[in-house]
Motif scaffolding. Structure first.
Motif, PDB file in Angstrom:
ATOM      1  N   UNK A  85      -3.823 -10.445  18.030  1.00 49.17           N
ATOM      2  CA  UNK A  85      -4.718 -10.007  19.096  1.00 49.17           C
ATOM      3  C   UNK A  85      -6.078  -9.701  18.512  1.00 49.17           C
ATOM      4  N   UNK A  86      -7.090  -9.630  19.375  1.00 46.97           N
ATOM      5  CA  UNK A  86      -8.417  -9.227  18.932  1.00 46.97           C
ATOM      6  C   UNK A  86      -9.258 -10.393  18.449  1.00 46.97           C
ATOM      7  N   UNK A  87     -10.461 -10.065  17.977  1.00 45.56           N
ATOM      8  CA  UNK A  87     -11.361 -11.131  17.554  1.00 45.56           C
ATOM      9  C   UNK A  87     -12.164 -10.719  16.326  1.00 45.56           C
ATOM     10  N   UNK A  88     -12.611 -11.714  15.579  1.00 44.37           N
ATOM     11  CA  UNK A  88     -13.420 -11.493  14.378  1.00 44.37           C
ATOM     12  C   UNK A  88     -14.681 -12.344  14.497  1.00 44.37           C
ATOM     13  N   UNK A  89     -15.829 -11.705  14.392  1.00 47.79           N
ATOM     14  CA  UNK A  89     -17.101 -12.421  14.502  1.00 47.79           C
ATOM     15  C   UNK A  89     -17.942 -12.131  13.273  1.00 47.79           C
ATOM     16  N   UNK A  90     -18.536 -13.172  12.701  1.00 45.81           N
ATOM     17  CA  UNK A  90     -19.417 -12.975  11.545  1.00 45.81           C
ATOM     18  C   UNK A  90     -20.759 -13.613  11.855  1.00 45.81           C
ATOM     19  N   UNK A  91     -21.801 -12.798  11.826  1.00 50.67           N
ATOM     20  CA  UNK A  91     -23.161 -13.266  12.109  1.00 50.67           C
ATOM     21  C   UNK A  91     -23.208 -14.072  13.402  1.00 50.67           C
ATOM     22  N   UNK A  92     -22.552 -13.545  14.428  1.00 48.33           N
ATOM     23  CA  UNK A  92     -22.604 -14.166  15.738  1.00 48.33           C
ATOM     24  C   UNK A  92     -21.666 -15.333  15.927  1.00 48.33           C
ATOM     25  N   UNK A  93     -20.925 -15.704  14.865  1.00 47.27           N
ATOM     26  CA  UNK A  93     -20.031 -16.852  14.980  1.00 47.27           C
ATOM     27  C   UNK A  93     -18.583 -16.364  15.077  1.00 47.27           C
ATOM     28  N   UNK A  94     -17.860 -16.853  16.066  1.00 42.58           N
ATOM     29  CA  UNK A  94     -16.484 -16.424  16.271  1.00 42.58           C
ATOM     30  C   UNK A  94     -15.570 -17.108  15.253  1.00 42.58           C
ATOM     31  N   UNK A  95     -14.972 -16.302  14.366  1.00 39.91           N
ATOM     32  CA  UNK A  95     -14.118 -16.868  13.322  1.00 39.91           C
ATOM     33  C   UNK A  95     -12.641 -16.865  13.703  1.00 39.91           C
ATOM     34  N   UNK A  96     -12.300 -16.185  14.797  1.00 41.58           N
ATOM     35  CA  UNK A  96     -10.903 -15.842  15.072  1.00 41.58           C
ATOM     36  C   UNK A  96      -9.945 -17.011  14.881  1.00 41.58           C
ATOM     37  N   UNK A  97     -10.343 -18.197  15.345  1.00 40.56           N
ATOM     38  CA  UNK A  97      -9.415 -19.330  15.256  1.00 40.56           C
ATOM     39  C   UNK A  97      -9.884 -20.433  14.302  1.00 40.56           C
ATOM     40  N   UNK A  98     -10.799 -20.082  13.419  1.00 39.02           N
ATOM     41  CA  UNK A  98     -11.234 -21.060  12.416  1.00 39.02           C
ATOM     42  C   UNK A  98     -10.268 -21.052  11.232  1.00 39.02           C
ATOM     43  N   UNK A  99      -9.913 -22.230  10.666  1.00 38.17           N
ATOM     44  CA  UNK A  99      -9.050 -22.240   9.487  1.00 38.17           C
ATOM     45  C   UNK A  99      -9.772 -21.672   8.255  1.00 38.17           C
ATOM     46  N   UNK A 100      -8.982 -21.248   7.278  1.00 38.77           N
ATOM     47  CA  UNK A 100      -9.509 -20.535   6.108  1.00 38.77           C
ATOM     48  C   UNK A 100     -10.631 -21.308   5.413  1.00 38.77           C
ATOM     49  N   UNK A 101     -10.432 -22.623   5.235  1.00 35.88           N
ATOM     50  CA  UNK A 101     -11.416 -23.354   4.452  1.00 35.88           C
ATOM     51  C   UNK A 101     -12.763 -23.447   5.162  1.00 35.88           C
ATOM     52  N   UNK A 102     -12.738 -23.367   6.514  1.00 40.93           N
ATOM     53  CA  UNK A 102     -14.012 -23.378   7.242  1.00 40.93           C
ATOM     54  C   UNK A 102     -14.709 -22.028   7.121  1.00 40.93           C
ATOM     55  N   UNK A 103     -13.901 -20.945   7.109  1.00 42.60           N
ATOM     56  CA  UNK A 103     -14.512 -19.621   6.995  1.00 42.60           C
ATOM     57  C   UNK A 103     -15.146 -19.415   5.628  1.00 42.60           C
ATOM     58  N   UNK A 104     -14.530 -20.034   4.593  1.00 42.21           N
ATOM     59  CA  UNK A 104     -15.007 -19.754   3.243  1.00 42.21           C
ATOM     60  C   UNK A 104     -16.396 -20.328   2.990  1.00 42.21           C
ATOM     61  N   UNK A 105     -16.896 -21.125   3.917  1.00 50.30           N
ATOM     62  CA  UNK A 105     -18.259 -21.609   3.804  1.00 50.30           C
ATOM     63  C   UNK A 105     -19.241 -20.437   3.865  1.00 50.30           C
ATOM     64  N   UNK A 106     -18.838 -19.382   4.551  1.00 54.62           N
ATOM     65  CA  UNK A 106     -19.743 -18.239   4.731  1.00 54.62           C
ATOM     66  C   UNK A 106     -19.309 -17.020   3.936  1.00 54.62           C
ATOM     67  N   UNK A 107     -18.167 -17.141   3.233  1.00 54.23           N
ATOM     68  CA  UNK A 107     -17.568 -15.965   2.633  1.00 54.23           C
ATOM     69  C   UNK A 107     -17.239 -16.192   1.177  1.00 54.23           C
ATOM     70  N   UNK A 108     -17.423 -15.162   0.369  1.00 56.52           N
ATOM     71  CA  UNK A 108     -16.930 -15.205  -1.006  1.00 56.52           C
ATOM     72  C   UNK A 108     -15.802 -14.210  -1.131  1.00 56.52           C
TER      73      UNK A 108
END
Lengths: 266, 304
Positions: A60-83
């Motif tokens: 449940x719930x949602x995760x947003x980073x810099x205005x972009x909804x990450x909730x249903x993005x796969x890990x490798x797509x999120x790591x573009x913005x994350x270390x």
């Protein structure tokens, strides 16, 4: 910057091993904030990081980073913005590849390189890598063609830190990244972390079991228990706070003593 | 004797492509890809059938493309559908049996009689004299090896290598491991298909059973080569498979010639050699431990 709204995660639902790891957790970070996290065993600290990084999708719930909804993005797509750094220095680097090749991989994260499948490491890239390595002050810039497997744990962790921040990420997740290192090396890596994070103004979350570090580093401290944040101290309230104060506040917030067999109270 | 060496060189170069494919899948990607056997026959079937239809040159890229398709199926099964990687290869391999029959027009073999092949075309140019078949096979293999080494130095190649080395790290570097595994297996099976294509046209025939045990022989070549040349870099790895393959074929030819080992036993001997070579590190550490234990126990007895 980072907005986490009421996220929940239950592992093995409906079985005897059912475990609610996160329950309705909400967290908001401003740009450039450096937040430390402490908590008891199984409080859900690492689970929170796994949820942010996308190792699993939240129930449940949602995760947003810099205005972009990450909730249903796969890990490798999120790591573009994350270390992200783990406690185990082995997890962040490829042991049979050279230092240079590891750095080249990390450098892939830049948008410019993302689609350049067949491009090779250019001389300019190499010069840039060497420059970056020299700031670690470990002599790694002269060992660029050695496999990473030959480095010590501390050197590997420093290299991983460099790889995670070379292209400044939107968010840096540090999961007890100095816990497996000897005290001297741990201090060095921590100092580097502080330097790099403040220099590039990276938004950063750091889990630690060292209560002193938790209060010294960054600008805000969270305490977690039972998959929730039970304490959130920042600003003037945090200044002059001692470890004992923190423990007392935890007791008041969680209704029990902090229970972590690895915690360092010094 | 010269004939033995020539045969070994020719076959060595041709089958080295299979070892090269295994180098990519088994060593670099760390996946035991058992698609190989069926994929080799697929390459041969496509190549010989097309050559029979009068397109010997087109047959080569077509066989590679067919191999890549087989690799894609295996990769899809393991990355998208969660089939364990060894099983994924076996499943594809089994399915390929029918596909291979189909590719040869529902026959169990396909022969070339008077049609041109890449070898006859090359012989007609007059280059290389009696070494022309070796020259062509060697050129194809060296070209493929060179391109593979160049490819592994690109960003995509680095990503593929990292996938086999530390998958966690790959994900954290914004690389999709599904993608890298798929590309890796497609390239590896394209190489296997190329091997089948060259062997098929050289022998002027394709047979449904010609691939049996190819994967074990390829591994043998890989291990022999790495023992001699080493495996410290990608270039060494690529050279190693070629050296290993030629040596294997040389030994094979000598065994056939001298009849030291009955020809019917060769596959068993190969299997034993491969099993022992792969088990070597485990056997070595077991022997070292036993020696240490014996020494310690003997020393204890002396004290008593």
């Amino acid at each position: 910057m980072l907005e986490i709204n009421h996220i929940s995660k239950t592992f093995n639902p409906g079985t005897v091993n059912e475990k609610t790891a996160l329950s309705g957790l909400t967290l908001r970070l401003d740009e450039g904030e450096f937040v430390t996290i402490v908590g008891s065993n199984g409080a859900g600290k690492s689970t929170l990081f796994n949820a942010i990084a996308g190792d699993f999708y939240v129930d449940e719930g949602s995760i947003t980073l810099a205005g972009e909804d990450l909730t249903y993005l796969p890990a490798y797509r999120r790591s573009r913005r994350m270390g992200r750094l783990f406690q185990d220095p082995m997890r962040g680097t490829a042991p049979h590849m050279t230092i240079e090749e590891n750095l080249a991989l990390a450098y892939l994260r830049t948008a410019k390189q993302q689609r350049a499948f067949f491009s090779r490491v250019s001389r300019r890239d190499k010069e840039f890598f060497r420059e970056q390595l020299s700031r670690l002050d470990m002599g790694l810039e002269d060992r660029m063609h050695q496999p990473v497997g030959l480095l010590s744990g501390g050197q590997r962790q420093a290299l991983t830190l460099l790889m995670a921040t070379m292209v400044p990420p939107r968010l840096l997740l540090l999961d007890e990244h100095t816990a497996a290192l000897d005290p001297g090396t741990a201090d060095k890596v921590l100092r580097l972390t502080r330097e790099i994070v403040s220099e590039s103004g990276i938004t950063c979350l750091m889990i630690t079991h060292n209560m002193k570090n938790a209060l010294e580093l960054g600008s805000r401290t969270l305490m977690m228990d039972g998959g929730r944040i039970v304490l959130d101290i920042g600003g003037t309230e945090r200044q002059g706070l001692t470890v004992d104060d923190l423990l007392a506040r935890f007791r008041a917030g969680a209704g029990k003593d902090l229970d972590n067999d690895r915690i360092l109270l010094s | 004797m010269l004939y033995i060496v020539q045969t070994a060189l020719e076959l060595g170069f041709q089958y080295a492509l299979v070892a090269m494919a295994l180098f990519l899948s088994y060593r670099v990607l760390d996946i035991a890809d058992l698609t190989t056997d069926g994929c080799f026959v697929l390459g041969a079937a496509v190549s010989v059938t097309l050559a029979a239809a009068g397109h010997p040159i087109l047959a080569v890229p077509a066989a590679m493309a067919a191999g890549a398709c087989a690799g894609f199926v295996t990769a899809f099964l393991q990355t998208k559908l969660g089939v364990p990687s060894i099983l994924a290869g076996i499943v594809t391999n089994t399915g390929l049996y029918t596909v291979n029959l189909m590719a040869m027009g529902w026959k169990s073999n396909q022969a070339l009689l008077k049609q041109e092949t890449i070898f006859t075309l090359f012989r007609n140019t007059g280059v290389g004299g009696s070494w022309n078949a070796i020259l062509l096979s060697g050129a194809v293999t060296l070209l493929a090896g060179g391109l593979l080494v160049l490819f592994l130095g690109t960003r995509l190649g680095l990503s593929i290598r990292a996938t086999g080395d530390n998958r966690d790290m790959v994900r954290a570097s914004s690389i999709n491991p599904t993608f890298t595994v798929t590309v890796g297996l497609c390239v590896a099976n394209a190489l296997t298909g190329l091997s089948g294509a060259v062997v098929g046209q050289a022998q002027k025939s394709a047979d449904i059973n010609s691939g049996t045990g190819i994967v074990v022989i390829g591994l043998a070549c890989l291990i022999i080569g790495e023992t001699i040349v080493g495996r410290s870099s990608m270039l060494r790895g690529a050279v190693a498979v070629i050296v290993g393959s030629i040596l294997y074929r040389l030994v094979y030819a000598l065994v056939l010639y001298t009849k030291v080992v009955p020809v019917d036993c060769l596959k068993l001997v190969t299997a034993v050699v491969v099993a022992l070579a792969i088990a070597a590190p485990t056997l070595k550490s077991w022997a070292a431990f036993q020696a240490r234990k014996r020494k310690a126990l003997a020393a204890r007895k002396e004290v008593e």
